[in-house]
Scaffold this motif. Structure first.
Motif, short mmCIF file in Angstrom:
data_model
loop_
_atom_site.label_atom_id
_atom_site.label_comp_id
_atom_site.label_asym_id
_atom_site.label_seq_id
_atom_site.Cartn_x
_atom_site.Cartn_y
_atom_site.Cartn_z
N LEU A 25 9.45 54.80 71.12
CA LEU A 25 10.50 54.43 70.16
C LEU A 25 10.06 53.24 69.33
O LEU A 25 9.37 52.34 69.82
CB LEU A 25 11.79 54.08 70.90
N PRO A 26 10.46 53.16 68.06
CA PRO A 26 10.15 51.99 67.23
C PRO A 26 10.77 50.73 67.82
O PRO A 26 11.81 50.79 68.48
CB PRO A 26 10.79 52.34 65.87
N TYR A 27 10.14 49.60 67.54
CA TYR A 27 10.62 48.34 68.09
C TYR A 27 12.07 48.07 67.69
O TYR A 27 12.88 47.62 68.51
CB TYR A 27 9.75 47.18 67.63
N ALA A 28 12.41 48.34 66.43
CA ALA A 28 13.77 48.05 65.94
C ALA A 28 14.83 48.80 66.74
O ALA A 28 15.89 48.26 67.06
CB ALA A 28 13.87 48.40 64.46
N HIS B 268 7.44 39.79 67.86
CA HIS B 268 8.57 39.93 66.95
C HIS B 268 9.46 38.69 66.98
O HIS B 268 10.02 38.30 65.96
CB HIS B 268 9.39 41.17 67.33
N GLN B 269 9.58 38.07 68.14
CA GLN B 269 10.43 36.90 68.23
C GLN B 269 9.76 35.65 67.64
O GLN B 269 10.43 34.75 67.16
CB GLN B 269 10.81 36.65 69.69
N PHE B 270 8.43 35.62 67.66
CA PHE B 270 7.72 34.47 67.11
C PHE B 270 7.33 34.66 65.65
O PHE B 270 6.76 33.75 65.04
CB PHE B 270 6.45 34.21 67.93
N GLY C 291 11.78 50.76 76.47
CA GLY C 291 10.70 51.49 75.82
C GLY C 291 10.34 50.93 74.46
O GLY C 291 9.18 50.59 74.20
N GLY C 292 11.35 50.80 73.57
CA GLY C 292 11.07 50.36 72.21
C GLY C 292 10.65 48.92 72.11
O GLY C 292 9.70 48.58 71.38
N ALA C 293 11.34 48.01 72.82
CA ALA C 293 11.06 46.58 72.70
C ALA C 293 9.99 46.10 73.66
O ALA C 293 9.23 45.18 73.34
CB ALA C 293 12.35 45.79 72.92
N ALA D 222 1.59 42.66 65.65
CA ALA D 222 1.70 43.20 67.01
C ALA D 222 3.07 43.82 67.27
O ALA D 222 4.08 43.34 66.76
CB ALA D 222 1.42 42.10 68.04
N GLN D 223 3.09 44.86 68.07
CA GLN D 223 4.34 45.53 68.44
C GLN D 223 4.78 45.11 69.83
O GLN D 223 5.07 45.93 70.70
CB GLN D 223 4.15 47.05 68.38
#
Length: 376
Positions: A142-145, A309-311, A131-133, A303-304
């Motif tokens: 959920l937040p990405y973190a 996040h990885q780039f 969900g978050g990621a 972007a979420q």
């Protein structure tokens, strides 16, 4: 044959039905679902994520059903038959308990409880990560973190579960030798042989209809929960987001979503179009400035998505090449180099050959289809 509700009075040497059919089905179904989840999670690639999630959800459902049966099942299915006080567990482990337990012994009962707890945590951390990621499933708000932390904890718990399963198997083998009985076989047949000195059991009557009703209610509640907010927000392809970018860039290659690189990387690319990976892709200054501004305003930091996040981290020596980033290498580490240079892929930069949603920048694991090799 003696019924499980009367094991206290079984004559020595007489076969006793210890494990009912539901306990046995739970045990071997859990073995199958966890094995599938382990293979798809540790060995196979991201294209098997749907099977991985399905097997994990089945394992979670089995544990939930077993908890219900632990309160409403027959004698040896009940938690009170094998969950012991710490002193009794220690006595069993140190050899002070010389009696034999027809059901789970104190150490086995503790291990069973631990395995069920870890499976439950695995399911919840997996759903949190999904969900978050990945913004999919019931926890996509959920937040990405938190989602990323959930995925990391999920991996740790998966390794812990494998260690616990190995310990469980070794303990079952040692206990089988010590007690001169095949514990694995008894979990298939449900039968053990009564012996002098067996620990008496707290006799209990099973309530299968009530258990089935409770399990059905739980299954319905879980199904409703899993169906809520199960889809990520729609992401439009780049060609629908910016007409000028699409017109200038798609003439030569895939329109890469701006969230795949940091602002530093995009400036590097747009500042060197006269030598754009071996080609002169120069634009007039006004168009260049317009596209550069748009790319930077939609870069990885905005972007979420998991790829974004990885780039997001800029390199000390930016080249503008997505395939040269550490993030790209990590995401594709399970694939061989040969995969990217065979037909119909031909290149590491041909994202749409395997990712149906490449132009959206979403790169959902559910949209991965590794193209099969075709004749050239």
């Amino acid at each position: 044959m003696t019924d499980a509700t009367s094991t206290r009075f079984a004559p020595s040497g007489e076969p006793v039905r210890v494990w009912d059919i539901w306990v046995r089905l739970f045990h071997w179904s859990l073995v199958a679902s966890i094995s599938t989840a382990a293979v798809t999670g540790f060995i196979l690639g991201a294209q098997y994520i749907a099977l991985h999630i399905a097997s994990g959800l089945i394992a979670m459902a089995l544990v939930a059903a077993r908890i219900v049966w632990g309160f409403l099942g027959p004698t040896h299915a009940r938690f009170r038959d094998f969950l012991r006080k710490p002193a009794e567990i220690l006595s069993h482990l140190t050899g002070g308990d010389t009696g034999r337990h027809l059901g789970h012994n104190p150490a086995g009962g503790l291990m069973m409880l631990g395995l069920m707890a870890v499976v439950g945590l695995l399911a919840h951390t997996g759903l949190a990560g999904l969900g978050g990621a990945m913004k999919t499933g019931p926890f996509l708000s959920l937040p990405y973190a938190i989602g990323e932390a959930g995925l990391e904890l999920h991996e740790v718990l998966a390794l812990l579960l494998l260690v616990m399963i190995l310990a469980h198997v070794v303990a079952a083998i040692l206990e089988s030798r010590r007690s001169h009985e095949n514990l694995a076989r008894s979990m298939v047949t449900g039968i053990k042989e009564s012996r002098p000195g067996d620990h008496p059991s707290h006799l209990a009557r099973a309530y299968p209809r009530l258990a089935l009703l409770v399990i059905a209610i739980l299954a319905g509640a879980i199904a409703v929960s899993l169906r809520q907010n199960t889809h990520a927000p729609a992401f439009a392809p780049v060609v629908e987001l910016d007409e000028i970018f699409a017109e200038e860039c798609t003439a030569c290659h895939l329109a890469y979503h701006p969230s795949l690189l940091s602002a530093v990387e995009w400036r590097e690319i747009m500042g060197g179009l006269d030598e754009h990976f071996g080609e002169d892709a120069s634009l007039d200054s006004e168009t260049n400035a317009r596209i550069t501004e748009w790319l930077i305003s939609h870069d990885a930091s905005t972007a979420q998505t998991r790829p974004a996040h990885q780039f997001a981290g800029a390199r000390e020596d930016p080249t503008g090449s997505i395939t040269e980033t550490r993030a790209w290498a990590d995401l594709h580490e399970s694939l061989s180099e040969r995969t990217f240079f065979r037909a119909p892929i031909y290149s590491k930069s041909n994202c749409s050959a395997c990712h149906a949603d490449a132009e959206t920048g979403w790169f959902s694991p559910f949209q991965i289809r590794i193209s099969k090799e075709t004749p050239r």
